[in-house]
Design a protein around this motif. Structure first.
Motif, PDB file in Angstrom:
ATOM      1  N   THR A   2      10.016  32.821 -35.328  1.00  0.00           N
ATOM      2  CA  THR A   2       9.903  32.844 -33.879  1.00  0.00           C
ATOM      3  C   THR A   2       9.317  34.185 -33.473  1.00  0.00           C
ATOM      4  O   THR A   2       9.841  35.232 -33.840  1.00  0.00           O
ATOM      5  CB  THR A   2      11.272  32.652 -33.208  1.00  0.00           C
ATOM      6  OG1 THR A   2      11.812  31.382 -33.583  1.00  0.00           O
ATOM      7  CG2 THR A   2      11.149  32.720 -31.692  1.00  0.00           C
ATOM      8  N   ALA A   3       8.235  34.149 -32.716  1.00  0.00           N
ATOM      9  CA  ALA A   3       7.591  35.386 -32.277  1.00  0.00           C
ATOM     10  C   ALA A   3       8.102  35.769 -30.896  1.00  0.00           C
ATOM     11  O   ALA A   3       8.366  34.913 -30.042  1.00  0.00           O
ATOM     12  CB  ALA A   3       6.074  35.207 -32.250  1.00  0.00           C
ATOM     13  N   ASP A  21      10.635  35.175 -25.708  1.00  0.00           N
ATOM     14  CA  ASP A  21       9.883  34.343 -26.652  1.00  0.00           C
ATOM     15  C   ASP A  21       8.742  33.616 -25.952  1.00  0.00           C
ATOM     16  O   ASP A  21       8.517  33.773 -24.744  1.00  0.00           O
ATOM     17  CB  ASP A  21      10.806  33.376 -27.401  1.00  0.00           C
ATOM     18  CG  ASP A  21      11.429  32.305 -26.514  1.00  0.00           C
ATOM     19  OD1 ASP A  21      10.858  31.984 -25.450  1.00  0.00           O
ATOM     20  OD2 ASP A  21      12.490  31.762 -26.891  1.00  0.00           O
ATOM     21  N   ALA A  22       8.000  32.817 -26.686  1.00  0.00           N
ATOM     22  CA  ALA A  22       6.804  32.171 -26.161  1.00  0.00           C
ATOM     23  C   ALA A  22       7.103  31.076 -25.144  1.00  0.00           C
ATOM     24  O   ALA A  22       6.192  30.562 -24.494  1.00  0.00           O
ATOM     25  CB  ALA A  22       5.973  31.593 -27.303  1.00  0.00           C
ATOM     26  N   ALA A 412       1.745  37.869 -24.247  1.00  0.00           N
ATOM     27  CA  ALA A 412       1.635  36.635 -25.024  1.00  0.00           C
ATOM     28  C   ALA A 412       0.185  36.138 -25.082  1.00  0.00           C
ATOM     29  O   ALA A 412      -0.284  35.672 -26.133  1.00  0.00           O
ATOM     30  CB  ALA A 412       2.538  35.555 -24.424  1.00  0.00           C
ATOM     31  N   VAL A 413      -0.531  36.256 -23.959  1.00  0.00           N
ATOM     32  CA  VAL A 413      -1.944  35.876 -23.963  1.00  0.00           C
ATOM     33  C   VAL A 413      -2.754  36.867 -24.796  1.00  0.00           C
ATOM     34  O   VAL A 413      -3.608  36.484 -25.601  1.00  0.00           O
ATOM     35  CB  VAL A 413      -2.488  35.799 -22.521  1.00  0.00           C
ATOM     36  CG1 VAL A 413      -4.012  35.619 -22.516  1.00  0.00           C
ATOM     37  CG2 VAL A 413      -1.824  34.663 -21.756  1.00  0.00           C
ATOM     38  N   GLY A 414      -2.459  38.148 -24.616  1.00  0.00           N
ATOM     39  CA  GLY A 414      -3.219  39.164 -25.338  1.00  0.00           C
ATOM     40  C   GLY A 414      -3.100  39.040 -26.845  1.00  0.00           C
ATOM     41  O   GLY A 414      -4.098  39.195 -27.567  1.00  0.00           O
ATOM     42  N   ALA A 426       2.429  27.772 -17.790  1.00  0.00           N
ATOM     43  CA  ALA A 426       3.113  26.475 -17.876  1.00  0.00           C
ATOM     44  C   ALA A 426       4.251  26.514 -18.890  1.00  0.00           C
ATOM     45  O   ALA A 426       5.301  25.888 -18.683  1.00  0.00           O
ATOM     46  CB  ALA A 426       2.106  25.382 -18.245  1.00  0.00           C
ATOM     47  N   ALA A 427       4.061  27.247 -19.979  1.00  0.00           N
ATOM     48  CA  ALA A 427       5.078  27.294 -21.033  1.00  0.00           C
ATOM     49  C   ALA A 427       6.217  28.246 -20.719  1.00  0.00           C
ATOM     50  O   ALA A 427       7.361  28.023 -21.146  1.00  0.00           O
ATOM     51  CB  ALA A 427       4.424  27.693 -22.353  1.00  0.00           C
ATOM     52  N   MET A 428       5.938  29.324 -19.972  1.00  0.00           N
ATOM     53  CA  MET A 428       6.907  30.406 -19.869  1.00  0.00           C
ATOM     54  C   MET A 428       7.619  30.507 -18.522  1.00  0.00           C
ATOM     55  O   MET A 428       8.683  31.135 -18.438  1.00  0.00           O
ATOM     56  CB  MET A 428       6.217  31.745 -20.190  1.00  0.00           C
ATOM     57  CG  MET A 428       5.664  31.806 -21.609  1.00  0.00           C
ATOM     58  SD  MET A 428       4.794  33.340 -22.021  1.00  0.00           S
ATOM     59  CE  MET A 428       6.163  34.499 -22.169  1.00  0.00           C
TER      60      MET A 428
END
Length: 477
Positions: A2-3, A21-22, A412-414, A426-428
Motif C-alpha cells: 500500500t502506497a 493512502d491513494a 498522488a498525481v505527481g 474521484a478516488a480520494m
C-alpha cells in the motif's frame, strides 16, 4: 504494498500533517499550533523566530511517529502553506528576519531592493521548500498579491515595469513549477529534523485556499466552497484570469485553472475562538473542542435571530475601511453567552451569504449547493446555519483537513498513484454529512438579512467618526 503520501498543510493557526493512502484514507496525523503573531504598532505582523518551519518539523515528527505502517511505503510529500506571506532569505536560504504574515502591511508594499541582506524574496512555500529540499524553487500557484507575475500565464512577467513596481528584480525571485510538479527531494538534514525519509520527492501544490478547494472536490460550476478558517471566503471554479469588483482571481490547484474568490471576513473563525477564550476567563484554550461543543449546544437552543443580537465581524477591518471595528448590537439584558455565540455564527453566515450573492451576480451563475471546509465545518450548528441562510443544501468533507487532502492529491498525481487530476479527486474525496435548509428558518433569516445587510450604513459613520476622534490633534502642544 500500500502506497502512502505525506500531506503537509501549514495554515494560519497550525501546521497539520497527514499520512494518506491513494483512496484518501488518513492513517496518521500530527498537528502543531503556531505561536501568536508578533505585532507592532506600525502594522508589522510576523511569525516569530522560525515558527513556520518549527511547526512543520514538529507536526511531521508527530505524524510519522504515529504511523503504524512501514515508512518505506510513503512515496511522496505534498507541501501546502499559508498564502500571502513573504519570506526574505539570504544567499544560503536562511531567514534574514521572521516570515511576514499575510496581515503585515509590508506584504502589500514593494520590497526594498536596496536591502543587501536579501538574496531571495519568496513565499512561505518557497521557504519551506528550500528547508526540505535545499532548492530555490516554488509553486507558481502561490503568488497572489504584490508579485511581478503574469496572471494569464502564471509565469514571471515580461514587463520591466512589473519588477520596478514590486521592488523585486527577477534575480531575487525563485524558479517556478506547476501544481503536481516536482519541487525536489528531502535532504538528509531535513530528514533528520522531520523524520521524513531522506530522498522522498516533494511535489508542488498551490495557495492554501486553492488546495483546500481541490481537497473538497470543487470541480464544477454549480457548487460554491465556503472556507471557514481564520480568513473566511467563498470560492468557485473558473477558466479565465479576469476578475470583477465582487470577486478576485486566484491560481487554481491544477495547472491552467483559476479559483474565483469572494470578499471575506479577515478574522472569521478566529472571532469564535476569541469569544470562547473570553468565556474561559481570558486564557487561551487551543483546540478545546469540549467548550466549543458546549457553546454550540447552548446556542442551538436559541431561536434564529439570537434574541435580537447581531454581530458585525470586523475584528480585523478590511484594508479599504481601516476605521471599522467589530460590533455586537441589540443587547437588552435578556441574552447570555449562548446568544452571543449564536450571533457571531449567524453574522458569519449572513455576511458570507451576501458576499456569495454578489459574486453570483458578477459571474452570472447561481450555485445550487454549498460545500463547507475549514475548522468551522466541524460544527453541526454552523453547518445548519449555512444551509438555512443560503437556502441551499450544504455538506462538509469527510476529511476535516481539506487542504491536507488537496496536498495529498497533488502528491498522488505527481508521483503517479493516479493518472490525472479527475481520477485522483474521484478516488480520494469523500463527501461528509449533509444539511438541508429548514423552511421556517430560511424565512426567518431572509427577514433578518433585510436588516443585517444595511447595518453598516449606520455603523460606518460612527466608527469613522470615532477613529478620527482618537487621532492625536495635529495642533496639540
Amino acid at each position: 504494498m500500500t502506497a502512502y503520501v505525506l500531506a503537509i498543510d501549514n495554515g494560519s493557526q497550525s501546521t497539520k500533517v497527514s499520512v494518506v493512502d491513494a483512496h484518501g484514507r488518513v492513517h496518521a496525523t500530527g498537528r502543531c499550533r503556531l505561536r501568536p503573531y508578533a505585532t507592532t504598532a506600525d502594522g508589522h505582523v510576523v511569525h516569530p523566530d522560525d515558527d513556520i518551519w518549527d511547526s512543520v518539523v514538529a507536526a511531521c515528527s508527530q505524524a510519522l511517529g504515529r504511523f503504524a505502517g512501514d515508512p518505506g511505503d510513503i512515496v511522496a510529500v505534498g507541501l501546502c502553506t499559508i498564502r500571502f506571506c513573504r519570506a526574505l532569505l539570504d544567499t544560503d536560504g536562511h531567514l534574514v528576519e521572521p516570515v511576514l504574515s499575510w496581515m503585515d502591511v509590508r506584504v502589500s508594499r514593494p520590497h526594498d531592493p536596496a536591502d543587501r541582506r536579501v538574496a531571495h524574496v519568496t513565499t512561505s512555500s518557497g521557504y519551506v521548500t528550500h528547508r526540505l529540499t535545499g532548492r530555490f524553487v516554488d509553486t507558481r500557484a502561490n503568488y497572489q498579491g504584490l508579485w511581478p507575475i503574469d496572471q494569464a500565464t502564471a509565469e514571471w512577467s515580461t514587463d520591466p515595469a512589473a519588477y520596478a513596481a514590486t521592488g523585486m528584480p527577477r534575480s531575487l525571485l525563485l524558479d517556478l513549477v506547476s501544481p503536481g510538479d516536482l519541487l525536489g527531494h528531502v535532504t538528509p538534514e531535513a530528514a533528520t529534523a522531520t523524520a521524513i525519509p531522506a530522498g522522498l520527492p516533494v511535489f508542488a501544490t498551490a495557495n492554501d485556499k486553492a488546495v483546500e478547494a481541490l481537497g473538497c472536490g470543487l470541480r464544477d460550476d454549480d457548487t460554491v466552497l465556503l472556507s471557514l478558517g481564520t480568513y473566511i471566503a467563498a470560492m468557485a471554479t473558473g477558466a479565465t484570469a479576469e476578475g470583477a469588483d465582487d470577486y478576485w482571481v486566484n491560481f487554481g490547484s491544477t495547472p491552467g485553472t483559476y479559483l474565483y474568490e469572494s470578499h471575506g471576513i479577515r478574522r472569521g473563525m478566529w472571532t469564535v475562538s476569541w469569544f470562547r477564550d473570553l468565556v474561559h476567563g481570558g486564557a487561551p484554550v487551543p483546540g478545546d473542542a469540549s467548550l466549543e461543543a458546549e457553546l454550540d449546544a447552548e446556542a442551538a437552543a436559541v431561536p434564529p435571530g439570537a434574541g435580537g443580537l447581531m454581530a458585525l465581524l470586523d475584528w480585523l477591518p478590511p484594508t479599504d475601511a481601516p476605521w471599522r471595528r467589530g460590533a455586537l448590537l441589540g443587547f437588552d439584558g435578556s441574552q447570555g453567552r449562548a446568544h452571543v455565540h449564536r450571533a457571531i455564527l449567524e453574522g458569519i453566515a449572513l455576511t458570507m451569504r451576501g458576499h456569495v450573492a454578489r459574486m453570483e451576480a458578477a459571474l452570472g451563475r447561481r450555485f445550487t449547493s454549498v460545500v463547507v471546509a475549514g475548522g468551522g465545518s466541524r460544527s453541526d450548528l454552523m453547518m445548519q446555519l449555512v444551509a438555512d441562510t443560503f437556502d441551499r443544501p450544504a455538506h462538509r468533507t469527510a476529511m476535516p483537513d481539506a487542504a491536507g487532502l488537496g496536498a495529498a492529491i497533488c502528491a498522488a498525481v505527481g508521483v503517479g498513484l493516479h493518472p490525472d487530476w479527475d481520477t485522483a479527486v474521484a478516488a480520494m474525496v469523500t463527501p461528509g454529512a449533509a444539511f438541508a435548509p429548514r423552511p421556517d428558518a430560511v424565512g426567518r433569516y431572509a427577514s433578518i438579512d433585510r436588516v443585517y445587510s444595511r447595518l453598516r450604513e449606520f455603523t460606518d459613520p460612527l466608527f469613522e467618526w470615532a477613529a478620527a476622534a482618537q487621532r492625536p490633534s495635529l495642533t496639540a502642544p
